[in-house]
Design a protein around this motif. Structure first.
Motif, mmCIF file in Angstrom:
data_model
loop_
_atom_site.group_PDB
_atom_site.id
_atom_site.type_symbol
_atom_site.label_atom_id
_atom_site.label_comp_id
_atom_site.label_asym_id
_atom_site.label_seq_id
_atom_site.Cartn_x
_atom_site.Cartn_y
_atom_site.Cartn_z
ATOM 1 N N ALA A 199 -25.034 9.034 -52.488
ATOM 2 C CA ALA A 199 -25.655 8.371 -53.624
ATOM 3 C C ALA A 199 -26.866 7.576 -53.151
ATOM 4 O O ALA A 199 -26.793 6.862 -52.145
ATOM 5 N N ARG A 200 -27.972 7.698 -53.865
ATOM 6 C CA ARG A 200 -29.207 7.018 -53.467
ATOM 7 C C ARG A 200 -29.096 5.515 -53.709
ATOM 8 O O ARG A 200 -28.720 5.071 -54.796
ATOM 9 N N ALA A 221 -18.246 8.361 -51.681
ATOM 10 C CA ALA A 221 -19.568 8.929 -51.397
ATOM 11 C C ALA A 221 -20.351 7.926 -50.565
ATOM 12 O O ALA A 221 -20.262 6.712 -50.785
ATOM 13 N N ALA A 222 -21.105 8.431 -49.594
ATOM 14 C CA ALA A 222 -21.949 7.570 -48.773
ATOM 15 C C ALA A 222 -23.189 7.159 -49.560
ATOM 16 O O ALA A 222 -23.641 7.873 -50.454
ATOM 17 N N VAL A 223 -23.727 5.999 -49.233
ATOM 18 C CA VAL A 223 -24.958 5.503 -49.858
ATOM 19 C C VAL A 223 -26.114 5.750 -48.900
ATOM 20 O O VAL A 223 -25.998 5.486 -47.693
ATOM 21 N N THR A 224 -27.224 6.275 -49.411
ATOM 22 C CA THR A 224 -28.355 6.629 -48.552
ATOM 23 C C THR A 224 -29.598 5.804 -48.886
ATOM 24 O O THR A 224 -29.716 5.228 -49.969
ATOM 25 N N CYS A 225 -30.510 5.789 -47.923
ATOM 26 C CA CYS A 225 -31.772 5.064 -48.075
ATOM 27 C C CYS A 225 -32.865 5.847 -47.349
ATOM 28 O O CYS A 225 -32.616 6.927 -46.810
ATOM 29 N N ALA A 226 -34.058 5.316 -47.317
ATOM 30 C CA ALA A 226 -35.135 5.934 -46.547
ATOM 31 C C ALA A 226 -34.765 5.921 -45.059
ATOM 32 O O ALA A 226 -34.013 5.050 -44.617
ATOM 33 N N PRO A 227 -35.280 6.866 -44.267
ATOM 34 C CA PRO A 227 -34.918 6.907 -42.854
ATOM 35 C C PRO A 227 -35.657 5.858 -42.042
ATOM 36 O O PRO A 227 -36.748 5.419 -42.413
ATOM 37 N N HIS A 234 -35.006 14.099 -40.781
ATOM 38 C CA HIS A 234 -34.559 14.095 -42.182
ATOM 39 C C HIS A 234 -35.281 12.996 -42.955
ATOM 40 O O HIS A 234 -35.647 11.966 -42.389
ATOM 41 N N HIS A 235 -35.466 13.237 -44.268
ATOM 42 C CA HIS A 235 -36.184 12.284 -45.121
ATOM 43 C C HIS A 235 -35.280 11.205 -45.702
ATOM 44 O O HIS A 235 -35.756 10.305 -46.392
ATOM 45 N N ARG A 236 -33.954 11.271 -45.424
ATOM 46 C CA ARG A 236 -33.015 10.246 -45.863
ATOM 47 C C ARG A 236 -32.022 9.962 -44.741
ATOM 48 O O ARG A 236 -31.832 10.789 -43.848
ATOM 49 N N MET A 237 -31.391 8.812 -44.801
ATOM 50 C CA MET A 237 -30.300 8.504 -43.877
ATOM 51 C C MET A 237 -29.275 7.653 -44.614
ATOM 52 O O MET A 237 -29.568 7.054 -45.659
ATOM 53 N N GLY A 238 -28.069 7.590 -44.093
ATOM 54 C CA GLY A 238 -27.063 6.722 -44.674
ATOM 55 C C GLY A 238 -27.381 5.260 -44.397
ATOM 56 O O GLY A 238 -28.013 4.910 -43.398
ATOM 57 N N VAL A 239 -26.957 4.396 -45.301
ATOM 58 C CA VAL A 239 -27.078 2.949 -45.087
ATOM 59 C C VAL A 239 -26.030 2.555 -44.054
ATOM 60 O O VAL A 239 -24.825 2.665 -44.289
ATOM 61 N N LEU A 240 -26.496 2.103 -42.887
ATOM 62 C CA LEU A 240 -25.611 1.709 -41.797
ATOM 63 C C LEU A 240 -25.459 0.190 -41.792
ATOM 64 O O LEU A 240 -26.451 -0.535 -41.731
ATOM 65 N N LEU A 241 -24.231 -0.264 -41.837
ATOM 66 C CA LEU A 241 -23.951 -1.689 -41.917
ATOM 67 C C LEU A 241 -23.607 -2.263 -40.554
ATOM 68 O O LEU A 241 -22.976 -1.602 -39.728
ATOM 69 N N GLU A 242 -24.001 -3.490 -40.338
ATOM 70 C CA GLU A 242 -23.558 -4.225 -39.163
ATOM 71 C C GLU A 242 -22.084 -4.596 -39.342
ATOM 72 O O GLU A 242 -21.610 -4.801 -40.470
#
Length: 204
Positions: free
Chosen positions: A74-75, A142-148, A156-164
């Motif tokens: 999901a964007r 579903a994973a949440v994605t953002c700009a890379p 790739h033009h998108r990546m998953g939102v990676l949390l600390e």
């Protein structure tokens, strides 16, 4: 954006990193190829399994039409504004890494993306429960994605939102604005990207 995950560390290590009990996922095997539609390990305060892919049956889009397709990513830009995601929960997908592909069809190169030095990545995710035909309730995610970031942009033009690690409770907490503030590309230089090699794409 993640098309396949891998989680090869023991569940005891996952639980230790998250400071929780192993619980129902204790017998989860090492998995080098986790595909959409399969069950994956999810953290929402405890470790559990959910199907990767949200089927928002009964929901409608902005034009009032039913949203029926399975959504695996999901964007971040619209995830909390679309009617298809109304009422979803928030959780985390802990993995050792994910895969992306570049190149033309039949000549694609698979890339393995993991944290430098090993350990876990924590993908921001949304959750829901689908009532399947027959009345069975299916937890789904579903994973949440953002700009890379600069590491991922070449492949790739998108990546998953990676949390600390310290931000997991914020993401899953009651303050939606604080959670939204986390939906950014991760800092550069923390990921190791290499050719995936001999992964069995038809297996696990």
């Amino acid at each position: 954006m993640p098309g396949r995950f891998f989680l090869t560390d023991p569940m005891a290590a996952v639980a230790d990193a998250l400071n929780v009990e192993v619980g129902v996922v204790g017998n989860e095997p090492a998995r080098r190829n986790i595909a959409p539609g399969q069950e994956i390990v999810v953290f929402d305060g405890a470790l559990s399994r959910m199907r990767w892919g949200i089927v928002p049956v009964g929901r409608v889009n902005a034009r009032g039409r039913p949203v029926m397709e399975q959504i695996i990513n999901a964007r971040s830009e619209t995830v909390f504004d679309k009617s298809a995601f109304e009422g979803v929960g928030r959780a985390v997908i802990p993995v050792n890494g994910w895969y992306e592909w570049t190149g033309e069809k039949r000549r694609k190169t698979a890339w393995r993306i993991a944290p430098k030095g090993g350990g876990f990545l924590y993908f921001a995710a949304i959750t829901d429960v689908w009532t399947a035909p027959g009345g069975m309730n299916v937890p789904q995610v579903a994973a949440v994605t953002c700009a890379p970031n600069g590491d991922v942009a070449p492949i790739h033009h998108r990546m998953g939102v990676l949390l600390e690690r310290d931000d997991l409770t914020v993401w899953m907490g009651d303050d939606l604005d604080a959670a939204k503030a986390l939906m950014l590309p991760s800092p550069e230089g923390r990921l190791e990207i290499s050719e995936a090699g001999d992964v069995d794409w038809d297996g696990v």
